[in-house]
Design a protein around this motif. Structure first.
Motif, PDB file in Angstrom:
ATOM      1  N   ILE A   1       2.004   2.178  -1.319  1.00 32.85           N
ATOM      2  CA  ILE A   1       0.968   3.216  -1.270  1.00 32.85           C
ATOM      3  C   ILE A   1       1.464   4.495  -1.943  1.00 32.85           C
ATOM      4  N   MET A   2       2.761   4.777  -1.786  1.00 33.50           N
ATOM      5  CA  MET A   2       3.327   5.974  -2.404  1.00 33.50           C
ATOM      6  C   MET A   2       3.372   5.820  -3.929  1.00 33.50           C
ATOM      7  N   ASN A   3       3.752   4.621  -4.405  1.00 32.45           N
ATOM      8  CA  ASN A   3       3.790   4.397  -5.849  1.00 32.45           C
ATOM      9  C   ASN A   3       2.405   4.497  -6.471  1.00 32.45           C
ATOM     10  N   LEU A   4       1.428   3.949  -5.786  1.00 29.72           N
ATOM     11  CA  LEU A   4       0.064   4.017  -6.300  1.00 29.72           C
ATOM     12  C   LEU A   4      -0.400   5.461  -6.388  1.00 29.72           C
ATOM     13  N   THR A   5      -0.040   6.248  -5.384  1.00 30.58           N
ATOM     14  CA  THR A   5      -0.440   7.643  -5.371  1.00 30.58           C
ATOM     15  C   THR A   5       0.242   8.397  -6.498  1.00 30.58           C
ATOM     16  N   ARG A   6       1.517   8.104  -6.681  1.00 33.06           N
ATOM     17  CA  ARG A   6       2.278   8.810  -7.708  1.00 33.06           C
ATOM     18  C   ARG A   6       1.716   8.533  -9.102  1.00 33.06           C
ATOM     19  N   ASN A   7       1.288   7.275  -9.309  1.00 33.91           N
ATOM     20  CA  ASN A   7       0.796   6.896 -10.629  1.00 33.91           C
ATOM     21  C   ASN A   7      -0.724   7.049 -10.761  1.00 33.91           C
ATOM     22  N   GLY A   8      -1.342   7.578  -9.738  1.00 35.42           N
ATOM     23  CA  GLY A   8      -2.798   7.644  -9.715  1.00 35.42           C
ATOM     24  C   GLY A   8      -3.348   8.794 -10.531  1.00 35.42           C
ATOM     25  N   VAL A   9      -4.635   8.908 -10.490  1.00 38.29           N
ATOM     26  CA  VAL A   9      -5.299  10.006 -11.190  1.00 38.29           C
ATOM     27  C   VAL A   9      -5.049  11.308 -10.438  1.00 38.29           C
ATOM     28  N   GLU A  10      -5.362  12.399 -11.113  1.00 38.46           N
ATOM     29  CA  GLU A  10      -4.963  13.699 -10.585  1.00 38.46           C
ATOM     30  C   GLU A  10      -5.602  14.042  -9.234  1.00 38.46           C
ATOM     31  N   GLU A  11      -6.835  13.632  -9.050  1.00 36.37           N
ATOM     32  CA  GLU A  11      -7.518  13.976  -7.790  1.00 36.37           C
ATOM     33  C   GLU A  11      -6.947  13.219  -6.602  1.00 36.37           C
ATOM     34  N   GLY A  12      -6.151  12.179  -6.864  1.00 36.81           N
ATOM     35  CA  GLY A  12      -5.545  11.425  -5.781  1.00 36.81           C
ATOM     36  C   GLY A  12      -6.187  10.070  -5.570  1.00 36.81           C
ATOM     37  N   MET A  13      -5.614   9.314  -4.645  1.00 39.59           N
ATOM     38  CA  MET A  13      -6.084   7.955  -4.376  1.00 39.59           C
ATOM     39  C   MET A  13      -7.067   7.985  -3.209  1.00 39.59           C
ATOM     40  N   PRO A  14      -8.240   7.343  -3.348  1.00 42.23           N
ATOM     41  CA  PRO A  14      -9.193   7.326  -2.229  1.00 42.23           C
ATOM     42  C   PRO A  14      -8.637   6.514  -1.058  1.00 42.23           C
ATOM     43  N   VAL A  15      -8.610   7.111   0.106  1.00 47.99           N
ATOM     44  CA  VAL A  15      -8.138   6.416   1.300  1.00 47.99           C
ATOM     45  C   VAL A  15      -9.126   6.590   2.445  1.00 47.99           C
ATOM     46  N   CYS A  16      -9.081   5.644   3.353  1.00 49.46           N
ATOM     47  CA  CYS A  16      -9.814   5.745   4.617  1.00 49.46           C
ATOM     48  C   CYS A  16      -8.777   5.681   5.729  1.00 49.46           C
TER      49      CYS A  16
ATOM     50  N   TYR B   1     -16.185  -1.588  25.427  1.00 53.74           N
ATOM     51  CA  TYR B   1     -14.976  -0.814  25.698  1.00 53.74           C
ATOM     52  C   TYR B   1     -15.372   0.640  25.877  1.00 53.74           C
ATOM     53  N   ASN B   2     -14.635   1.374  26.690  1.00 59.81           N
ATOM     54  CA  ASN B   2     -14.589   2.824  26.505  1.00 59.81           C
ATOM     55  C   ASN B   2     -13.558   3.081  25.411  1.00 59.81           C
ATOM     56  N   TYR B   3     -13.898   3.956  24.483  1.00 58.80           N
ATOM     57  CA  TYR B   3     -13.011   4.185  23.339  1.00 58.80           C
ATOM     58  C   TYR B   3     -13.289   5.545  22.716  1.00 58.80           C
ATOM     59  N   ARG B   4     -12.310   6.006  21.966  1.00 60.08           N
ATOM     60  CA  ARG B   4     -12.486   7.168  21.085  1.00 60.08           C
ATOM     61  C   ARG B   4     -11.989   6.731  19.718  1.00 60.08           C
ATOM     62  N   SER B   5     -12.872   6.713  18.736  1.00 60.70           N
ATOM     63  CA  SER B   5     -12.430   6.321  17.398  1.00 60.70           C
ATOM     64  C   SER B   5     -12.870   7.364  16.386  1.00 60.70           C
ATOM     65  N   ALA B   6     -12.029   7.591  15.405  1.00 56.96           N
ATOM     66  CA  ALA B   6     -12.326   8.556  14.347  1.00 56.96           C
ATOM     67  C   ALA B   6     -11.983   7.933  13.018  1.00 56.96           C
ATOM     68  N   VAL B   7     -12.727   8.326  11.987  1.00 52.96           N
ATOM     69  CA  VAL B   7     -12.427   7.861  10.642  1.00 52.96           C
ATOM     70  C   VAL B   7     -12.521   9.064   9.702  1.00 52.96           C
ATOM     71  N   LEU B   8     -11.570   9.143   8.785  1.00 52.34           N
ATOM     72  CA  LEU B   8     -11.557  10.217   7.788  1.00 52.34           C
ATOM     73  C   LEU B   8     -11.515   9.586   6.403  1.00 52.34           C
ATOM     74  N   PHE B   9     -12.248  10.177   5.458  1.00 45.87           N
ATOM     75  CA  PHE B   9     -12.190   9.747   4.058  1.00 45.87           C
ATOM     76  C   PHE B   9     -11.617  10.894   3.234  1.00 45.87           C
ATOM     77  N   GLY B  10     -10.788  10.561   2.256  1.00 51.41           N
ATOM     78  CA  GLY B  10     -10.231  11.629   1.434  1.00 51.41           C
ATOM     79  C   GLY B  10      -9.370  11.103   0.309  1.00 51.41           C
ATOM     80  N   TYR B  11      -8.791  12.047  -0.425  1.00 54.65           N
ATOM     81  CA  TYR B  11      -7.961  11.707  -1.582  1.00 54.65           C
ATOM     82  C   TYR B  11      -6.504  12.043  -1.279  1.00 54.65           C
ATOM     83  N   ALA B  12      -5.635  11.046  -1.438  1.00 58.23           N
ATOM     84  CA  ALA B  12      -4.224  11.200  -1.078  1.00 58.23           C
ATOM     85  C   ALA B  12      -3.379  11.506  -2.309  1.00 58.23           C
ATOM     86  N   THR B  13      -2.527  12.513  -2.182  1.00 56.99           N
ATOM     87  CA  THR B  13      -1.532  12.811  -3.219  1.00 56.99           C
ATOM     88  C   THR B  13      -0.172  12.952  -2.556  1.00 56.99           C
TER      89      THR B  13
END
Lengths: 258, 258
Positions: free
Chosen positions: A87-102, A122-134
């Motif tokens: 994941i780090m290598n992909l980010t390093r070689n990725g486009v400038e805005e970063g790699m899309p991750v969930c 279930y009782n649960y607490r779940s969260a999801v974030l979308f963004g660009y990783a660098t």
């Protein structure tokens, strides 16, 4: 300035569709679920495969350029990793805005047992974030993130480790920074429910146990290493008892809600 | 026939690269981690977004056409969902081979505290499966999967619910079946370690606590619903005490390994 409850905007990716009233878009709620999760599941798309890849990683919301930021303010997600990993290598070689991750963070707070198998939940607490990783390149920001992530696991642990970090340690560790574009949370926090037909059937109600088995993560007795030479310090024992008490209280309290 | 330990073949997607000796490709090990996880994180790619989407779901390995299959045999993954949800719609409208998904299952078994912050770690068991998801259309297979998944949460629960399922219940619930193409596991199950420089520094060793805080999920006291009219039955109380004892024993045992 009055206090505003900031929310992530709803869009195709983050909108909670099934049982929409369980959805929540508040930054404070979502960031809180992420920060209290021991593991995050980070998903990305490698270029050579039809499958997304999901890795368990450790991370924490932070704000390097504005350390006074509140949990409900816009923040970045810092994730700990290894310089050689894919994941780090992909980010390093990725486009400038970063790699899309969930990034997903989930707590199981209870097993909900109903009359019908289809009303189990279930009782649960779940969260999801979308963004660009660098990759974080700035040394000061890397220091900030390492301390942030270490203290997120056990509060105040950083200052109780061998300091300062060696140059080789900093070089072999990478930090991913995710600039968040959207997110949502979904929470169930209540007792069992069934539909009317089952509730009104006396034979059913008098033969099937219904309720919640509260679940929380527990820290057991600390096991010293073979080379340990120190009594268990307060920053660990206090953390352990707080962690256990809070988890037990939350899972039990929500199980009692009608 | 002699007993073979089947393994998933290594490829670009599933090979464990960082600390490869922690990797494991045995079906029995991987399926066991999946089956003992209360939640699975299921990732897929929606057609209209750069981001993969990760959802927490409930699932279990199964073998409808060969119910006698052992946990170490080739199996399918059955996942519970809702007929209206996005992942189900994408699968229904997808190509014949199914939708590519990645499924992650992770247990945190302990917080590993070392002299250096960079030698901190978790004890954990994590598994990842790659495969193609399709909707189960056959009624008998759907019945099989609903019973399998319900009993995976609390053993023998299915026979203790209101039976048979109503037609409307079966229609509003969907089951995803994932045909597995590959998978891997990664496990850390031992005490703290540090590098030689830190271990030989008497001042460091005499001032920093090192060891493991074992972590396991605990089920607390069962909370009956407002309409419950039944004493807690054995299939629940036995499950609870087994679940708690096994989690505590495993997390403590591995923390004691050098």
């Amino acid at each position: 300035m009055p206090h505003h409850t900031l929310q992530y905007p709803k869009n195709a990716a983050n909108t909670v569709r099934r049982i929409g009233e369980r959805g929540n878009y508040e930054l404070e709620k979502i960031h809180g679920i992420v920060n209290s999760s021991l593991l995050l599941h980070v998903s990305f798309n490698p270029p050579d495969s039809p499958f997304p890849v999901t890795l368990p990683m450790i991370g924490q919301m932070g704000a390097f350029s504005r350390p006074s930021a509140d949990i409900g303010d816009p923040m970045d997600l810092y994730i700990h990793g290894y310089v050689s990993s894919r994941i780090m290598n992909l980010t390093r070689n990725g486009v400038e805005e970063g790699m899309p991750v969930c990034v997903a963070a989930s707590h199981v707070d209870g097993i909900v047992l109903a009359l019908s198998a289809f009303s189990h939940s279930y009782n649960y607490r779940s969260a999801v974030l979308f963004g660009y990783a660098t990759l974080v390149e700035d040394d000061a920001e890397k220091d900030y993130a390492m301390e942030l992530i270490t203290n997120s696991v056990v509060p105040d642990r950083w200052s109780h480790t061998r300091l300062p970090p060696r140059k080789s340690e900093m070089q072999s560790t990478s930090i991913l920074k995710v600039k968040i574009t959207s997110g949502s949370a979904k929470i169930r926090a209540e007792g069992a429910h069934d539909d009317k037909h089952d509730m009104e059937n006396k034979e059913t109600v008098s033969s099937i146990w219904t309720g919640v088995l509260p679940i929380h993560q527990t820290i057991g007795e600390a096991i010293p290493s073979s080379y340990n030479a120190v009594e268990l310090p307060t920053h660990i024992s206090q953390f352990t008892s707080d962690f256990n008490a809070e988890g037990k209280a939350y899972s039990t309290d929500v199980a009692k809600k009608p």
